[in-house]
Design an enzyme around this catalytic site. Structure first.
Site, mmCIF file in Angstrom:
data_model
loop_
_atom_site.group_PDB
_atom_site.id
_atom_site.type_symbol
_atom_site.label_atom_id
_atom_site.label_comp_id
_atom_site.label_asym_id
_atom_site.label_seq_id
_atom_site.Cartn_x
_atom_site.Cartn_y
_atom_site.Cartn_z
ATOM 1 N N ASN A 194 -2.022 2.638 -10.790
ATOM 2 C CA ASN A 194 -2.615 1.903 -9.677
ATOM 3 C C ASN A 194 -2.533 0.410 -9.980
ATOM 4 O O ASN A 194 -2.087 0.005 -11.053
ATOM 5 C CB ASN A 194 -4.061 2.344 -9.451
ATOM 6 N N LYS A 195 -2.973 -0.392 -9.032
ATOM 7 C CA LYS A 195 -2.890 -1.841 -9.171
ATOM 8 C C LYS A 195 -3.451 -2.309 -10.515
ATOM 9 O O LYS A 195 -4.472 -1.805 -10.976
ATOM 10 C CB LYS A 195 -3.645 -2.507 -8.019
ATOM 11 N N ARG B 292 10.121 -0.626 -4.018
ATOM 12 C CA ARG B 292 8.884 -0.566 -4.816
ATOM 13 C C ARG B 292 8.907 0.728 -5.632
ATOM 14 O O ARG B 292 8.445 1.769 -5.182
ATOM 15 C CB ARG B 292 7.636 -0.591 -3.928
ATOM 16 N N ASP C 38 -1.004 4.686 -6.725
ATOM 17 C CA ASP C 38 0.387 4.603 -6.291
ATOM 18 C C ASP C 38 1.202 5.791 -6.779
ATOM 19 O O ASP C 38 2.214 6.128 -6.168
ATOM 20 C CB ASP C 38 1.006 3.300 -6.794
ATOM 21 N N GLY D 90 0.849 -1.184 0.000
ATOM 22 C CA GLY D 90 0.000 0.000 0.000
ATOM 23 C C GLY D 90 0.883 1.232 0.000
ATOM 24 O O GLY D 90 1.728 1.397 0.889
ATOM 25 N N ALA D 91 0.707 2.099 -0.979
ATOM 26 C CA ALA D 91 1.644 3.213 -1.176
ATOM 27 C C ALA D 91 1.870 4.061 0.077
ATOM 28 O O ALA D 91 3.013 4.302 0.466
ATOM 29 C CB ALA D 91 1.176 4.082 -2.343
#
Length: 342
Positions: free
Chosen positions: A251-252, A92, A241, A52-53
């Protein structure tokens, strides 16, 4: 370490230990992993024990502190600080909150290295990590309020991946809006995308919704078209993100598919994220690095091989949603509408 009541994603105890809830084991087991050094923190982020960012940024800040907490001189502190930042920055690459938190810690060192004695500078770094965490909690609450007001009348919500407490350390961003809507009696049902390949939706979002007593149904990632066609969804809320100056959002993986489906069916599509997720240094999606993860995550599910031996796979962890597909970007400062000019 044994589990604790509740589900705080991290705990920083009086023994200077960072306890991280192992999200790979949820919902079957609540187990906290202990870290007393920066290498352990880097590994936990890279292995997605924590994810999770916003939470990645918070954990990274504590990781910096753990990397320098035993330094005896300024030269030693600078050396270990730079090593910690280098290690953490590689974990990440898509999540801009990671670099936001590292920059906050860098600013402390740059501003105070010539002013404070080493032990006080170390204490300042520790306090800054807690400040970043507390600020995120407050931002989540504001995002929840702005989002609930914006989505008033949208009682059937679909969300993707996990954007709740497990992703931010507060009530969450997109899921924080959902929690606020539920709290205010504004919500009927939440549809939860399973979110392959790590199943953050089926495992983590469903876990949080169950803990909060919010009604939900888990759906496969490719069910969104049928949900829209049958008129079962009023709005879609996702996290982010990284957001470029023009509103393009990483994003995901699977978010872009949701956004295009919403445009086709005239369903409100909202991105929720703290201001720190907006990267004003980049103009558009062309400048956002997209993380590719191991093919084993796609070829296996739950530790079991599902593909024939010798199969290849391509595993983008994120995708890009063009700004014109996003009806609103909601941060702790309010609701932004297209066209975005951050």
């Amino acid at each position: 370490m044994k589990s604790m009541d509740g589900y705080s994603p991290i705990v920083f105890n009086d023994n200077d230990e960072l306890l991280m809830l192992n999200q790979l084991l949820l919902p079957k087991e609540k187990l906290y992993v202990k870290a007393r050094d920066v290498d352990s923190v880097c590994k936990a982020i890279k292995d997605m024990i924590v994810r999770g960012a916003p939470l990645i940024g918070i954990v990274a800040a504590f990781g910096v502190y753990l990397g320098v907490r035993e330094c005896a001189s300024k030269d030693e502190l600078l050396g270990r600080f730079n090593s910690a930042v280098e290690c953490l920055s590689k974990t990440r690459p898509t999540a801009v909150n990671l670099f936001y938190a590292l920059d906050r810690m860098k600013a402390v060192v740059e501003d105070k290295i010539d002013i404070l004695p080493v032990y006080k500078l170390i204490k300042k770094l520790r306090a800054t990590a807690f400040t970043i965490w507390e600020e995120q909690k407050q931002q989540d609450e504001k995002i929840g309020q702005f989002g609930a007001n914006f989505l008033k009348g949208k009682r059937r919500i679909l969300t993707h991946c996990n954007t709740g407490s497990l992703a931010t350390g507060g009530i969450g961003t997109a899921l924080g809006i959902i929690k606020t809507m539920h709290r205010n009696g504004m919500l009927d049902i939440v549809y939860v995308d399973e979110t392959r390949p790590y199943l953050q939706g089926a495992r983590l979002t469903a876990f949080e919704l169950k803990e909060e007593g919010i009604p939900f149904k888990i759906v496969t990632d490719n069910s969104c078209g049928m949900l829209a066609r049958y008129g079962l969804v009023d709005g879609v809320i996702v996290g982010a993100d990284r957001i470029a100056r023009n509103g393009d959002t990483a994003n995901k993986i699977g978010t872009y598919c949701l956004a295009t489906m919403c445009k086709r069916h005239n369903i409100t599509f909202v991105v929720a994220a703290p201001e720190s997720t907006i990267d004003r240094n980049i103009a558009s999606a062309e400048d956002i690095p997209i993380e590719e993860r191991s093919k084993t995550e796609v070829l296996n599910c739950g530790g079991v091989r599902i593909a024939p031996n010798g199969s290849e796979a391509l595993n983008f962890s994120f995708d890009i949603t063009d700004s014109e597909l996003i009806d609103a970007i909601i941060t702790e400062k309010g609701v932004y509408r297209y066209p975005y000019e951050f």
